[in-house]
Enzyme design. Structure first.
Site, PDB file in Angstrom:
ATOM      1  N   CYS A 100     -63.784  -0.009  35.987  1.00 56.17           N
ATOM      2  CA  CYS A 100     -62.760   1.050  36.034  1.00 56.17           C
ATOM      3  C   CYS A 100     -62.656   1.622  37.437  1.00 56.17           C
ATOM      4  O   CYS A 100     -61.556   1.923  37.915  1.00 56.17           O
ATOM      5  CB  CYS A 100     -63.084   2.169  35.053  1.00 56.17           C
ATOM      6  SG  CYS A 100     -63.063   1.680  33.329  1.00 56.17           S
TER       7      CYS A 100
ATOM      8  N   CYS B 285     -67.900   3.384  33.819  1.00 54.52           N
ATOM      9  CA  CYS B 285     -67.449   1.991  33.855  1.00 54.52           C
ATOM     10  C   CYS B 285     -67.232   1.517  35.292  1.00 54.52           C
ATOM     11  O   CYS B 285     -66.329   1.992  35.978  1.00 54.52           O
ATOM     12  CB  CYS B 285     -66.161   1.879  33.036  1.00 54.52           C
ATOM     13  SG  CYS B 285     -65.338   0.290  33.156  1.00 54.52           S
TER      14      CYS B 285
END
Length: 135
Positions: free
Chosen positions: A68, A65
């Site tokens: 993230c 991600c």
């Protein structure tokens, strides 16, 4: 249970900080509070996050991600700024599906804030608004 070496930002001393322990980590040399950043998974989450005596920020992330990878450093800086006052617990949602499901993670990144050893966590969404707050 594991531990991590953390360098004290005040005196430079390296300190071994366990992922779970009673109290708060302090530098062995100058006794200043140390940032507490720990990894947890489905089997260790209770011991690492729920038993903490400090308020806990749970970072629910995934290695693939992109957002993230942008949010995690900010949360780690927050944990350093609030050393001795909060604990940051990082949970890889791909490796910990039960913890991810428990927090009803629908998108990454997600985070949760939990008071010290009490009650359920308040979920945060990538928008920065707590769950249920709308737009």
């Amino acid at each position: 249970m594991g531990s991590e070496l953390i360098r004290c930002e005040h005196c430079g001393q390296k300190n071994r900080v366990p992922t779970a322990a009673a109290g708060t980590p302090r530098c062995g040399k100058c006794h200043q509070p140390l940032p507490w950043i720990a990894d947890a998974d489905d089997t260790t989450f209770g011991e690492v996050a729920e038993a903490a005596k400090l308020p806990v920020i749970v970072d629910l992330w995934a290695p693939w991600c992109g957002p993230c990878r942008m949010v995690s450093p900010a949360l780690e800086q927050l944990a350093r700024d609030l050393a001795g006052r909060v604990k940051l617990v990082k949970v890889n949602v791909d490796a910990s599906p039960q913890t991810s499901q428990r927090f009803d993670v629908q998108a990454d990144p997600a985070c949760a804030a939990r008071r010290a050893s009490r009650g359920p966590a308040d979920r945060c969404r990538p928008t920065g608004r707590p769950a249920g707050m709308g737009r």
